[in-house]
Design a protein around this motif. Structure first.
Motif, PDB file in Angstrom:
ATOM      1  N   SER A  52     -13.624   5.782  -6.975  1.00  0.00           N
ATOM      2  CA  SER A  52     -12.630   6.102  -5.952  1.00  0.00           C
ATOM      3  C   SER A  52     -12.559   5.003  -4.892  1.00  0.00           C
ATOM      4  O   SER A  52     -11.469   4.560  -4.505  1.00  0.00           O
ATOM      5  CB  SER A  52     -12.972   7.444  -5.302  1.00  0.00           C
ATOM      6  OG  SER A  52     -12.071   7.744  -4.282  1.00  0.00           O
ATOM      7  N   THR A  53     -13.711   4.514  -4.456  1.00  0.00           N
ATOM      8  CA  THR A  53     -13.764   3.444  -3.466  1.00  0.00           C
ATOM      9  C   THR A  53     -13.128   2.169  -4.016  1.00  0.00           C
ATOM     10  O   THR A  53     -12.363   1.495  -3.322  1.00  0.00           O
ATOM     11  CB  THR A  53     -15.229   3.174  -3.056  1.00  0.00           C
ATOM     12  OG1 THR A  53     -15.769   4.365  -2.487  1.00  0.00           O
ATOM     13  CG2 THR A  53     -15.330   2.044  -2.051  1.00  0.00           C
ATOM     14  N   GLU A  54     -13.431   1.831  -5.262  1.00  0.00           N
ATOM     15  CA  GLU A  54     -12.847   0.643  -5.889  1.00  0.00           C
ATOM     16  C   GLU A  54     -11.332   0.784  -6.041  1.00  0.00           C
ATOM     17  O   GLU A  54     -10.601  -0.194  -5.874  1.00  0.00           O
ATOM     18  CB  GLU A  54     -13.489   0.383  -7.252  1.00  0.00           C
ATOM     19  CG  GLU A  54     -14.897  -0.145  -7.159  1.00  0.00           C
ATOM     20  CD  GLU A  54     -14.978  -1.500  -6.464  1.00  0.00           C
ATOM     21  OE1 GLU A  54     -14.109  -2.368  -6.714  1.00  0.00           O
ATOM     22  OE2 GLU A  54     -15.900  -1.681  -5.659  1.00  0.00           O
ATOM     23  N   ASN A  55     -10.857   1.976  -6.358  1.00  0.00           N
ATOM     24  CA  ASN A  55      -9.413   2.200  -6.486  1.00  0.00           C
ATOM     25  C   ASN A  55      -8.704   1.981  -5.159  1.00  0.00           C
ATOM     26  O   ASN A  55      -7.633   1.379  -5.107  1.00  0.00           O
ATOM     27  CB  ASN A  55      -9.123   3.595  -7.032  1.00  0.00           C
ATOM     28  CG  ASN A  55      -9.426   3.715  -8.502  1.00  0.00           C
ATOM     29  OD1 ASN A  55      -9.554   2.715  -9.206  1.00  0.00           O
ATOM     30  ND2 ASN A  55      -9.552   4.936  -8.980  1.00  0.00           N
ATOM     31  N   VAL A  56      -9.299   2.466  -4.079  1.00  0.00           N
ATOM     32  CA  VAL A  56      -8.712   2.264  -2.752  1.00  0.00           C
ATOM     33  C   VAL A  56      -8.688   0.780  -2.415  1.00  0.00           C
ATOM     34  O   VAL A  56      -7.683   0.250  -1.921  1.00  0.00           O
ATOM     35  CB  VAL A  56      -9.494   3.065  -1.678  1.00  0.00           C
ATOM     36  CG1 VAL A  56      -9.085   2.655  -0.279  1.00  0.00           C
ATOM     37  CG2 VAL A  56      -9.280   4.558  -1.885  1.00  0.00           C
ATOM     38  N   ALA A  57      -9.785   0.074  -2.721  1.00  0.00           N
ATOM     39  CA  ALA A  57      -9.842  -1.361  -2.455  1.00  0.00           C
ATOM     40  C   ALA A  57      -8.801  -2.114  -3.284  1.00  0.00           C
ATOM     41  O   ALA A  57      -8.172  -3.062  -2.799  1.00  0.00           O
ATOM     42  CB  ALA A  57     -11.241  -1.895  -2.745  1.00  0.00           C
ATOM     43  N   ALA A  58      -8.592  -1.701  -4.522  1.00  0.00           N
ATOM     44  CA  ALA A  58      -7.604  -2.361  -5.382  1.00  0.00           C
ATOM     45  C   ALA A  58      -6.190  -2.161  -4.849  1.00  0.00           C
ATOM     46  O   ALA A  58      -5.375  -3.081  -4.890  1.00  0.00           O
ATOM     47  CB  ALA A  58      -7.717  -1.822  -6.810  1.00  0.00           C
ATOM     48  N   ASP A  60      -5.387  -1.687  -1.696  1.00  0.00           N
ATOM     49  CA  ASP A  60      -5.291  -2.540  -0.507  1.00  0.00           C
ATOM     50  C   ASP A  60      -5.118  -4.000  -0.902  1.00  0.00           C
ATOM     51  O   ASP A  60      -4.315  -4.724  -0.309  1.00  0.00           O
ATOM     52  CB  ASP A  60      -6.524  -2.385   0.381  1.00  0.00           C
ATOM     53  CG  ASP A  60      -6.581  -1.021   1.066  1.00  0.00           C
ATOM     54  OD1 ASP A  60      -5.528  -0.353   1.129  1.00  0.00           O
ATOM     55  OD2 ASP A  60      -7.668  -0.634   1.526  1.00  0.00           O
ATOM     56  N   ALA A  61      -5.859  -4.452  -1.899  1.00  0.00           N
ATOM     57  CA  ALA A  61      -5.754  -5.837  -2.356  1.00  0.00           C
ATOM     58  C   ALA A  61      -4.372  -6.090  -2.956  1.00  0.00           C
ATOM     59  O   ALA A  61      -3.810  -7.171  -2.786  1.00  0.00           O
ATOM     60  CB  ALA A  61      -6.845  -6.140  -3.382  1.00  0.00           C
ATOM     61  N   GLY A  62      -3.820  -5.098  -3.628  1.00  0.00           N
ATOM     62  CA  GLY A  62      -2.492  -5.231  -4.213  1.00  0.00           C
ATOM     63  C   GLY A  62      -1.437  -5.446  -3.146  1.00  0.00           C
ATOM     64  O   GLY A  62      -0.536  -6.275  -3.304  1.00  0.00           O
ATOM     65  N   ALA A  63      -1.540  -4.737  -2.043  1.00  0.00           N
ATOM     66  CA  ALA A  63      -0.587  -4.899  -0.945  1.00  0.00           C
ATOM     67  C   ALA A  63      -0.720  -6.283  -0.331  1.00  0.00           C
ATOM     68  O   ALA A  63       0.285  -6.946  -0.026  1.00  0.00           O
ATOM     69  CB  ALA A  63      -0.818  -3.822   0.111  1.00  0.00           C
ATOM     70  N   ASP A  64      -1.950  -6.765  -0.157  1.00  0.00           N
ATOM     71  CA  ASP A  64      -2.173  -8.108   0.383  1.00  0.00           C
ATOM     72  C   ASP A  64      -1.634  -9.175  -0.570  1.00  0.00           C
ATOM     73  O   ASP A  64      -1.043 -10.158  -0.146  1.00  0.00           O
ATOM     74  CB  ASP A  64      -3.670  -8.345   0.642  1.00  0.00           C
ATOM     75  CG  ASP A  64      -4.214  -7.476   1.771  1.00  0.00           C
ATOM     76  OD1 ASP A  64      -3.406  -6.960   2.576  1.00  0.00           O
ATOM     77  OD2 ASP A  64      -5.454  -7.309   1.840  1.00  0.00           O
ATOM     78  N   ALA A  65      -1.855  -8.983  -1.857  1.00  0.00           N
ATOM     79  CA  ALA A  65      -1.380  -9.951  -2.846  1.00  0.00           C
ATOM     80  C   ALA A  65       0.142  -9.996  -2.862  1.00  0.00           C
ATOM     81  O   ALA A  65       0.737 -11.077  -2.948  1.00  0.00           O
ATOM     82  CB  ALA A  65      -1.923  -9.603  -4.227  1.00  0.00           C
ATOM     83  N   THR A  66       0.780  -8.851  -2.768  1.00  0.00           N
ATOM     84  CA  THR A  66       2.245  -8.797  -2.746  1.00  0.00           C
ATOM     85  C   THR A  66       2.776  -9.538  -1.527  1.00  0.00           C
ATOM     86  O   THR A  66       3.721 -10.326  -1.630  1.00  0.00           O
ATOM     87  CB  THR A  66       2.730  -7.332  -2.743  1.00  0.00           C
ATOM     88  OG1 THR A  66       2.239  -6.687  -3.911  1.00  0.00           O
ATOM     89  CG2 THR A  66       4.244  -7.255  -2.711  1.00  0.00           C
ATOM     90  N   ALA A  67       2.166  -9.324  -0.388  1.00  0.00           N
ATOM     91  CA  ALA A  67       2.595 -10.010   0.835  1.00  0.00           C
ATOM     92  C   ALA A  67       2.399 -11.516   0.702  1.00  0.00           C
ATOM     93  O   ALA A  67       3.259 -12.301   1.131  1.00  0.00           O
ATOM     94  CB  ALA A  67       1.818  -9.473   2.031  1.00  0.00           C
ATOM     95  N   ALA A  68       1.292 -11.936   0.100  1.00  0.00           N
ATOM     96  CA  ALA A  68       1.030 -13.366  -0.071  1.00  0.00           C
ATOM     97  C   ALA A  68       2.055 -13.995  -1.010  1.00  0.00           C
ATOM     98  O   ALA A  68       2.526 -15.115  -0.766  1.00  0.00           O
ATOM     99  CB  ALA A  68      -0.383 -13.583  -0.606  1.00  0.00           C
ATOM    100  N   ILE A  69       2.424 -13.323  -2.057  1.00  0.00           N
ATOM    101  CA  ILE A  69       3.423 -13.841  -3.001  1.00  0.00           C
ATOM    102  C   ILE A  69       4.779 -13.959  -2.312  1.00  0.00           C
ATOM    103  O   ILE A  69       5.465 -14.980  -2.448  1.00  0.00           O
ATOM    104  CB  ILE A  69       3.504 -12.938  -4.254  1.00  0.00           C
ATOM    105  CG1 ILE A  69       2.231 -13.081  -5.086  1.00  0.00           C
ATOM    106  CG2 ILE A  69       4.726 -13.280  -5.092  1.00  0.00           C
ATOM    107  CD1 ILE A  69       2.096 -12.045  -6.188  1.00  0.00           C
ATOM    108  N   LEU A  70       5.170 -12.929  -1.591  1.00  0.00           N
ATOM    109  CA  LEU A  70       6.450 -12.979  -0.874  1.00  0.00           C
ATOM    110  C   LEU A  70       6.462 -14.105   0.148  1.00  0.00           C
ATOM    111  O   LEU A  70       7.465 -14.813   0.300  1.00  0.00           O
ATOM    112  CB  LEU A  70       6.741 -11.635  -0.204  1.00  0.00           C
ATOM    113  CG  LEU A  70       7.076 -10.484  -1.153  1.00  0.00           C
ATOM    114  CD1 LEU A  70       7.195  -9.176  -0.379  1.00  0.00           C
ATOM    115  CD2 LEU A  70       8.355 -10.778  -1.920  1.00  0.00           C
ATOM    116  N   ASP A  71       5.350 -14.292   0.848  1.00  0.00           N
ATOM    117  CA  ASP A  71       5.247 -15.368   1.836  1.00  0.00           C
ATOM    118  C   ASP A  71       5.367 -16.728   1.155  1.00  0.00           C
ATOM    119  O   ASP A  71       6.081 -17.616   1.636  1.00  0.00           O
ATOM    120  CB  ASP A  71       3.918 -15.250   2.590  1.00  0.00           C
ATOM    121  CG  ASP A  71       3.823 -16.230   3.732  1.00  0.00           C
ATOM    122  OD1 ASP A  71       4.815 -16.360   4.483  1.00  0.00           O
ATOM    123  OD2 ASP A  71       2.752 -16.863   3.877  1.00  0.00           O
ATOM    124  N   ALA A  72       4.696 -16.908   0.026  1.00  0.00           N
ATOM    125  CA  ALA A  72       4.763 -18.184  -0.703  1.00  0.00           C
ATOM    126  C   ALA A  72       6.185 -18.459  -1.189  1.00  0.00           C
ATOM    127  O   ALA A  72       6.666 -19.601  -1.106  1.00  0.00           O
ATOM    128  CB  ALA A  72       3.782 -18.164  -1.879  1.00  0.00           C
TER     129      ALA A  72
END
Length: 81
Positions: A52-58, A60-72
């Motif tokens: 469950s903890t890993e799923n929540v972290a994933a 959160d990481a997915g949202a950060d990755a999406t933002a980084a891709i859009l920024d790039a």
């Protein structure tokens, strides 16, 4: 929470089709055997909590990755103009 005292070889019945048997005691560890239908999920709570903890972290990481891709992509478009 129901608290019971059992000796090695003694069992506890849960419902009509689940039997938990105390198999061994060594120090502060207890071995149990669980006899249940194959359709019954049996999981260790610490594993469920870790997943469950890993799923929540994933997520959160997915949202950060999406933002980084859009920024790039935005930066690339700005550089091309």
């Amino acid at each position: 929470m129901l608290v019971l005292t059992r000796r090695i070889g003694e069992s506890v019945l849960i419902g009509d089709d689940i039997e938990v048997t105390l198999l061994d005691i060594k120090g502060d560890s207890v071995r149990i055997g669980i006899n249940a239908p194959r359709t019954t999920r049996i999981q260790r709570s610490e594993i469920v909590d870790a997943v469950s903890t890993e799923n929540v972290a994933a997520v959160d990481a997915g949202a950060d990755a999406t933002a980084a891709i859009l920024d790039a992509l935005t930066q690339k478009r700005s550089a091309e103009d």
